[in-house]
Design an enzyme around this catalytic site. Structure first.
Site, PDB file in Angstrom:
ATOM      1  N   GLU A   1       0.840  -1.096   0.087  1.00 33.92           N
ATOM      2  CA  GLU A   1      -0.125  -0.176   0.013  1.00 33.92           C
ATOM      3  C   GLU A   1       0.805   1.323   0.013  1.00 33.92           C
ATOM      4  OE1 GLU A   1      -3.255  -0.282   2.736  1.00 33.92           O
ATOM      5  OE2 GLU A   1      -3.727  -2.086   2.427  1.00 33.92           O
TER       6      GLU A   1
ATOM      7  N   ALA B   1       2.512   1.338   3.404  1.00 30.48           N
ATOM      8  CA  ALA B   1       2.954   0.301   3.843  1.00 30.48           C
ATOM      9  C   ALA B   1       3.339  -0.771   2.810  1.00 30.48           C
ATOM     10  CB  ALA B   1       1.948  -0.500   4.676  1.00 30.48           C
TER      11      ALA B   1
ATOM     12  N   ILE C   1       1.588  -2.841  -7.728  1.00 29.26           N
ATOM     13  CA  ILE C   1       1.017  -4.114  -8.140  1.00 29.26           C
ATOM     14  C   ILE C   1       1.528  -4.620  -9.340  1.00 29.26           C
ATOM     15  CG2 ILE C   1      -0.819  -5.592  -7.959  1.00 29.26           C
ATOM     16  CD1 ILE C   1       0.190  -4.218  -5.302  1.00 29.26           C
TER      17      ILE C   1
ATOM     18  N   ARG D   1      35.868  -6.907 -29.182  1.00 27.13           N
ATOM     19  CA  ARG D   1      36.230  -5.594 -29.021  1.00 27.13           C
ATOM     20  C   ARG D   1      37.644  -5.379 -28.807  1.00 27.13           C
ATOM     21  NH1 ARG D   1      34.474  -0.243 -29.613  1.00 27.13           N
ATOM     22  NH2 ARG D   1      35.503   1.059 -28.297  1.00 27.13           N
TER      23      ARG D   1
ATOM     24  N   ILE E   1      32.184  -3.228 -18.734  1.00 28.36           N
ATOM     25  CA  ILE E   1      33.018  -4.000 -19.767  1.00 28.36           C
ATOM     26  C   ILE E   1      32.577  -3.553 -21.189  1.00 28.36           C
ATOM     27  CG2 ILE E   1      33.420  -6.443 -20.986  1.00 28.36           C
ATOM     28  CD1 ILE E   1      33.168  -7.633 -18.119  1.00 28.36           C
TER      29      ILE E   1
ATOM     30  N   GLY F   1      31.872  -0.285 -21.848  1.00 29.70           N
ATOM     31  CA  GLY F   1      32.132   1.021 -21.834  1.00 29.70           C
ATOM     32  C   GLY F   1      31.090   1.654 -22.061  1.00 29.70           C
TER      33      GLY F   1
ATOM     34  N   GLU G   1       9.481  -8.647  -3.560  1.00 31.74           N
ATOM     35  CA  GLU G   1       9.226  -9.426  -2.468  1.00 31.74           C
ATOM     36  C   GLU G   1       9.981  -9.608  -1.228  1.00 31.74           C
ATOM     37  OE1 GLU G   1       7.646 -12.241  -3.169  1.00 31.74           O
ATOM     38  OE2 GLU G   1       7.010 -11.587  -5.299  1.00 31.74           O
TER      39      GLU G   1
ATOM     40  N   THR H   1      12.913  -6.394   0.519  1.00 27.68           N
ATOM     41  CA  THR H   1      14.042  -5.734   0.258  1.00 27.68           C
ATOM     42  C   THR H   1      15.176  -6.649   0.593  1.00 27.68           C
ATOM     43  OG1 THR H   1      13.765  -4.409   2.089  1.00 27.68           O
ATOM     44  CG2 THR H   1      13.029  -3.222   0.227  1.00 27.68           C
TER      45      THR H   1
ATOM     46  N   GLU I   1      17.133  -5.558   2.889  1.00 27.46           N
ATOM     47  CA  GLU I   1      17.039  -5.059   4.430  1.00 27.46           C
ATOM     48  C   GLU I   1      16.168  -5.902   5.243  1.00 27.46           C
ATOM     49  OE1 GLU I   1      16.953  -2.825   1.991  1.00 27.46           O
ATOM     50  OE2 GLU I   1      18.900  -1.733   2.206  1.00 27.46           O
TER      51      GLU I   1
HETATM   52  C1  LIG Z   1       8.409  -3.156 -10.141  1.00 25.62           C
HETATM   53  C2  LIG Z   1       7.412  -3.557  -8.966  1.00 25.62           C
HETATM   54  C3  LIG Z   1       6.640  -4.663  -8.646  1.00 25.62           C
HETATM   55  C4  LIG Z   1       6.030  -5.006  -7.631  1.00 25.62           C
HETATM   56  N1  LIG Z   1       5.103  -5.852  -7.470  1.00 25.62           N
HETATM   57  C5  LIG Z   1       4.566  -6.092  -6.370  1.00 25.62           C
HETATM   58  C6  LIG Z   1       3.266  -6.778  -6.311  1.00 25.62           C
HETATM   59  O1  LIG Z   1       3.008  -7.748  -7.276  1.00 25.62           O
HETATM   60  N2  LIG Z   1       2.523  -7.119  -5.215  1.00 25.62           N
HETATM   61  C7  LIG Z   1       2.836  -6.392  -4.274  1.00 25.62           C
HETATM   62  O2  LIG Z   1       2.124  -6.438  -3.054  1.00 25.62           O
HETATM   63  N3  LIG Z   1       3.960  -5.425  -3.873  1.00 25.62           N
HETATM   64  C8  LIG Z   1       4.519  -5.512  -5.267  1.00 25.62           C
HETATM   65  N4  LIG Z   1       5.602  -4.464  -5.084  1.00 25.62           N
HETATM   66  C9  LIG Z   1       6.074  -3.659  -4.059  1.00 25.62           C
HETATM   67  C10 LIG Z   1       7.133  -3.981  -3.293  1.00 25.62           C
HETATM   68  O3  LIG Z   1       6.920  -5.146  -2.832  1.00 25.62           O
HETATM   69  C11 LIG Z   1       7.791  -3.258  -2.390  1.00 25.62           C
HETATM   70  O4  LIG Z   1       8.237  -1.853  -2.881  1.00 25.62           O
HETATM   71  C12 LIG Z   1       8.645  -3.775  -1.303  1.00 25.62           C
HETATM   72  O5  LIG Z   1       8.184  -4.504  -0.515  1.00 25.62           O
HETATM   73  C13 LIG Z   1       9.167  -2.382  -0.349  1.00 25.62           C
HETATM   74  O6  LIG Z   1       8.294  -1.620   0.112  1.00 25.62           O
HETATM   75  P1  LIG Z   1       8.389  -0.161  -0.138  1.00 25.62           P
HETATM   76  O7  LIG Z   1       8.416   0.211  -1.531  1.00 25.62           O
HETATM   77  O8  LIG Z   1       6.895   0.469   0.631  1.00 25.62           O
HETATM   78  O9  LIG Z   1       9.446   0.355   0.871  1.00 25.62           O
HETATM   79  P2  LIG Z   1       9.522   0.856   2.178  1.00 25.62           P
HETATM   80  O10 LIG Z   1       9.110  -0.328   3.272  1.00 25.62           O
HETATM   81  O11 LIG Z   1       9.098   2.090   2.418  1.00 25.62           O
HETATM   82  O12 LIG Z   1      11.087   0.795   2.540  1.00 25.62           O
HETATM   83  C14 LIG Z   1      11.924   1.951   2.047  1.00 25.62           C
HETATM   84  C15 LIG Z   1      13.244   1.727   2.579  1.00 25.62           C
HETATM   85  O13 LIG Z   1      13.342   1.352   4.079  1.00 25.62           O
HETATM   86  C16 LIG Z   1      13.991   0.183   4.202  1.00 25.62           C
HETATM   87  N5  LIG Z   1      13.482  -0.305   5.369  1.00 25.62           N
HETATM   88  C17 LIG Z   1      11.968  -0.549   5.778  1.00 25.62           C
HETATM   89  N6  LIG Z   1      11.717  -1.082   6.849  1.00 25.62           N
HETATM   90  C18 LIG Z   1      12.802  -1.331   7.396  1.00 25.62           C
HETATM   91  C19 LIG Z   1      13.482  -2.067   8.620  1.00 25.62           C
HETATM   92  N7  LIG Z   1      12.571  -2.527   9.381  1.00 25.62           N
HETATM   93  N8  LIG Z   1      14.879  -2.216   8.667  1.00 25.62           N
HETATM   94  C20 LIG Z   1      15.777  -1.530   7.702  1.00 25.62           C
HETATM   95  N9  LIG Z   1      15.214  -1.280   6.877  1.00 25.62           N
HETATM   96  C21 LIG Z   1      13.994  -1.116   6.365  1.00 25.62           C
HETATM   97  C22 LIG Z   1      13.709  -0.744   3.145  1.00 25.62           C
HETATM   98  O14 LIG Z   1      14.683  -1.945   3.114  1.00 25.62           O
HETATM   99  C23 LIG Z   1      13.923   0.048   1.900  1.00 25.62           C
HETATM  100  O15 LIG Z   1      15.139   0.350   1.527  1.00 25.62           O
HETATM  101  C24 LIG Z   1       6.519  -4.141  -6.415  1.00 25.62           C
HETATM  102  C25 LIG Z   1       7.396  -3.307  -6.418  1.00 25.62           C
HETATM  103  C26 LIG Z   1       8.048  -2.903  -7.851  1.00 25.62           C
HETATM  104  C27 LIG Z   1       9.113  -1.774  -7.630  1.00 25.62           C
END
Ligand SMILES: Cc1cc2nc3c(=O)[nH]c(=O)nc-3n(C[C@H](O)[C@H](O)[C@H](O)COP(=O)(O)OP(=O)(O)OC[C@H]3O[C@@H](n4cnc5c(N)ncnc54)[C@H](O)[C@@H]3O)c2cc1C
Length: 382
Positions: free
Chosen positions: A127, A130, A157, A268, A338, A340, A364, A366, A368
């Site tokens: 969301e 979230a 999504i 190259r 590689i 360039g 899926e 990050t 972290e």
């Molecule tokens: C191309 C793409 C496709 C996607 N497809 C889907 C999908 O099909 N379904 C779906 O539900 N979601 C999807 N997502 C969403 C994706 O799962 C989220 O972007 C991801 O889980 C991170 O959440 P956020 O973007 O809200 O980042 P945030 O949660 O806001 O995080 C921002 C930064 O803070 C860090 N952070 C947050 N909490 C902590 C912590 N506790 N400790 C340390 N660091 C932390 C994170 O690692 C990150 O570096 C997709 C995203 C992209 C870019």
């Protein structure tokens, strides 16, 4: 312990690699450049049985397990990361929870279309406020007569703009936090539901990503997926598959970078020699090969553990995803190096691979969050 693929797995890999090279890879550049959803690729993957691998035949599936899915998935991600991502979100992120937790009626209604590639699925958890913190989500579902009324929104999504069916996570009892989340199947065209326009993205530009809006969205009672308030556990089981899937995504990109780098270094010339004669290029290629081969073994192990329902499979899915995705962004960066200046130019495959690689560290969960999961699971063992 046997580290070899079986003869049957090797044959399947070879034949699927041929199909990907012939039918899918040639469309990858156009798909990326024009940000068009490669619908014909998805249909083809349905037709050849890739989408249905590991699903029962009665729902349109075919023989398969997480290991062969990883073996073939690498070939697909290598050919076109956008196709891989959208195919995985449809048959994997949507199909797996429906298969594992759905009723017979739900499986019969939703799986055949998705596994044949005629219909698209999606999984909606994230969301606007979230992502990593799933419990911070606001979308809620309230009982209304025999059905449910969903209010809220989702973002980022995969397949958002093109899916026919969505598995949507919503609070059914917010006070209970993780024990108050449920999953629902929402169909395109449901009253009160709409999807946004595709985002303009850095990479995987052919895999459409969007917002979803639920404004008094009326979902019939039979569209609850699994048990009420058990959504968090159901998602945890789904996400182990998803994390291995994301590790395979990175693996395919890394292997493509290695192959591109070797052939460019052999053709190259600089300072009167092929790039392949410079020691620094050797070191980059050697590192690529090392991380790819170690990552591939880790992924196969994690996939095998998932198939065995091993209690450590969640841990290994995170380890495999973290290892492969972080090394792949470095591998893609080295591949551009590689090449360039040409590596920076549109139309050179490594430019696209470099952009696509970054998602591996975000989707899926990050890097972290993977480190947090790994630490928690390891600490629990001592
Ligand atoms: C191309 C793409 C496709 C996607 N497809 C889907 C999908 O099909 N379904 C779906 O539900 N979601 C999807 N997502 C969403 C994706 O799962 C989220 O972007 C991801 O889980 C991170 O959440 P956020 O973007 O809200 O980042 P945030 O949660 O806001 O995080 C921002 C930064 O803070 C860090 N952070 C947050 N909490 C902590 C912590 N506790 N400790 C340390 N660091 C932390 C994170 O690692 C990150 O570096 C997709 C995203 C992209 C870019």
């Amino acid at each position: 312990m046997d580290f070899e693929l079986t003869e049957d797995q090797k044959k399947q890999k070879e034949s699927f690699a041929g199909l990907c090279a012939k039918e899918i890879a040639p469309r990858a550049e156009f798909t990326d450049k024009e940000a068009v959803f490669p619908e014909e690729n998805i249909r083809l993957l349905g037709k050849v049985g890739f989408l249905g691998m590991g699903f029962p035949e009665e729902y349109g599936g075919s023989k398969g397990d997480p290991v062969i899915r990883a073996v073939l998935g690498e070939e697909l991600a290598k050919a076109c990361a956008s196709t891989y991502l959208s195919a995985g979100a449809s048959s994997g992120l949507f199909g797996i929870p429906v298969l594992k937790f759905g009723t017979q009626t739900q499986k019969k209604k939703y799986l055949p279309g998705v596994l044949s590639g005629e219909k698209m699925g999606a999984l909606a958890i994230t969301e606007p406020q979230a992502g990593s913190d799933m419990l911070g989500m606001k979308t809620g579902a309230q009982k209304s007569g025999n059905g449910w009324l969903i209010n809220g929104s989702k973002t980022l999504i995969t397949n958002g703009p093109v899916a026919d069916y969505y598995v949507v996570a919503a609070y059914t009892d917010k006070e209970k936090k993780r024990d108050g989340i449920s999953l629902f199947i929402v169909e395109k065209g449901t009253k009160g539901f709409s999807s946004g326009k595709p985002f303009d993205k850095l990479g995987v530009r052919g895999s459409p990503t969007s917002d979803l809006f639920f404004d008094g969205c009326e979902v019939p009672g039979e569209n609850l997926l699994g048990e009420v308030n058990k959504g968090f556990l159901q998602l945890a089981r789904t996400l182990s598959h998803g994390r291995i899937g994301m590790a395979v995504y990175s693996l395919g990109i890394a292997q493509a970078c290695l192959e591109e780098s070797i052939s460019y270094a052999q053709e190259r010339t600089a300072f009167g020699k092929k790039l392949a004669h410079f020691q620094d290029v050797h070191f980059k290629i050697a590192d690529m090969k090392m991380y790819i081969d170690v990552g591939r073994e880790l992924i196969y192990k994690a996939a095998w553990m998932l198939d065995q329902d091993d209690s450590q499979s969640v841990l290994f899915a995170s380890i495999a995803k973290l290892f492969m995705s972080e090394h792949t962004t470095k591998i893609a960066s080295d591949a551009v190096q590689i090449f360039g200046g040409y590596g920076f130019i549109k139309g050179y495959k490594v430019e696209r691979l470099y952009r696509d690689s970054k998602l591996g560290e975000i989707g899926e969960g990050t890097s972290e969050i993977q480190r947090t999961i790994i630490t928690k699971l390891v600490e629990d063992q001592y």
